[in-house]
Design a protein around this motif. Structure first.
Motif, PDB file in Angstrom:
ATOM      1  N   TYR A 201       0.611  -0.628   0.138  1.00 22.55           N
ATOM      2  CA  TYR A 201      -0.232  -0.409  -0.146  1.00 22.55           C
ATOM      3  C   TYR A 201       0.750   1.323  -0.086  1.00 22.55           C
ATOM      4  N   TRP A 202       2.071   1.436  -1.262  1.00 29.25           N
ATOM      5  CA  TRP A 202       2.738   2.825  -1.216  1.00 29.25           C
ATOM      6  C   TRP A 202       1.827   4.272  -0.894  1.00 29.25           C
ATOM      7  N   ARG A 203       0.659   4.509  -1.379  1.00 31.12           N
ATOM      8  CA  ARG A 203       0.446   5.410  -1.234  1.00 31.12           C
ATOM      9  C   ARG A 203      -0.547   5.562  -0.262  1.00 31.12           C
ATOM     10  N   ARG A 204      -0.750   4.882   0.666  1.00 32.22           N
ATOM     11  CA  ARG A 204      -1.122   5.047   1.808  1.00 32.22           C
ATOM     12  C   ARG A 204       0.359   5.432   2.561  1.00 32.22           C
ATOM     13  N   GLY A 205       1.417   4.475   2.737  1.00 32.02           N
ATOM     14  CA  GLY A 205       2.364   4.674   3.132  1.00 32.02           C
ATOM     15  C   GLY A 205       2.651   6.129   2.911  1.00 32.02           C
TER      16      GLY A 205
ATOM     17  N   LEU B 195       3.659  14.150  -0.006  1.00 31.24           N
ATOM     18  CA  LEU B 195       2.265  14.394  -0.150  1.00 31.24           C
ATOM     19  C   LEU B 195       1.922  14.261  -1.825  1.00 31.24           C
ATOM     20  N   TYR B 196       2.567  15.435  -2.219  1.00 28.78           N
ATOM     21  CA  TYR B 196       2.214  15.768  -3.296  1.00 28.78           C
ATOM     22  C   TYR B 196       2.856  14.626  -4.480  1.00 28.78           C
ATOM     23  N   ILE B 197       3.714  14.378  -4.354  1.00 32.67           N
ATOM     24  CA  ILE B 197       4.048  12.880  -4.783  1.00 32.67           C
ATOM     25  C   ILE B 197       3.279  11.699  -4.059  1.00 32.67           C
ATOM     26  N   ALA B 198       2.283  11.796  -2.939  1.00 30.54           N
ATOM     27  CA  ALA B 198       1.774  10.528  -2.737  1.00 30.54           C
ATOM     28  C   ALA B 198       0.073  10.756  -4.026  1.00 30.54           C
ATOM     29  N   TRP B 199      -0.292  11.518  -3.725  1.00 28.85           N
ATOM     30  CA  TRP B 199      -1.475  12.381  -4.139  1.00 28.85           C
ATOM     31  C   TRP B 199      -1.409  12.220  -6.046  1.00 28.85           C
ATOM     32  N   THR B 200      -0.127  12.636  -6.881  1.00 31.93           N
ATOM     33  CA  THR B 200      -0.338  12.520  -8.354  1.00 31.93           C
ATOM     34  C   THR B 200      -0.203  11.828  -9.059  1.00 31.93           C
TER      35      THR B 200
END
Length: 97
Positions: free
Chosen positions: A35-39, A85-90
Motif C-alpha cells: 500500500y505504497w500510496r497510503r504509506g 504528500l504531492y507525490i503520493a497524490w499525483t
C-alpha cells in the motif's frame, strides 16, 4: 539503574523524535505490504508531525529534532512533507490500493 528507570529516562527525554519515528515505521510497513500510496501519505504525516513538534517545543525539549535553527528545521521538514504528500497524490497508482 534499573531497566525501567533507564526506559523512563530515555522515553521521557526523547519522545519528540520517537513519535515521528513510530509513525515512519508504520508508513514503511504499509509500503512493504503493498500500500505504497497510503504509506507515502502516512510518511508525509509523520514528517509533518516532526515539523509541528519542532515549531512548538522549546529548544531544551525538542531533543533530537533540534538540528539547526528552528526556522531552518521547520522549513526543511515542512517542505519534505509537502513534497511527499504531492507525490503520493499525483502519481498513478498502477493498479495498487
Amino acid at each position: 539503574m534499573t531497566l525501567r528507570e533507564f526506559a523512563r529516562k530515555v522515553f521521557h527525554g526523547q519522545w519528540p523524535i520517537l513519535l515521528p519515528g513510530v509513525i515512519l515505521i508504520v508508513a514503511f510497513g504499509l509500503v512493504i505490504a503493498g500500500y505504497w500510496r497510503r504509506g507515502a501519505l502516512v510518511l508525509a504525516i509523520g514528517v509533518a508531525v516532526a515539523a509541528v513538534l519542532r515549531l512548538t517545543l522549546p529548544e531544551d525539549r525538542a531533543g533530537l529534532l533540534a538540528v539547526r535553527s528552528r526556522i531552518v528545521d521547520v522549513a526543511t521538514t515542512a517542505s519534505v512533507s509537502a513534497t511527499i504528500l504531492y507525490i503520493a497524490w499525483t502519481i498513478d497508482p498502477l493498479g495498487t490500493s
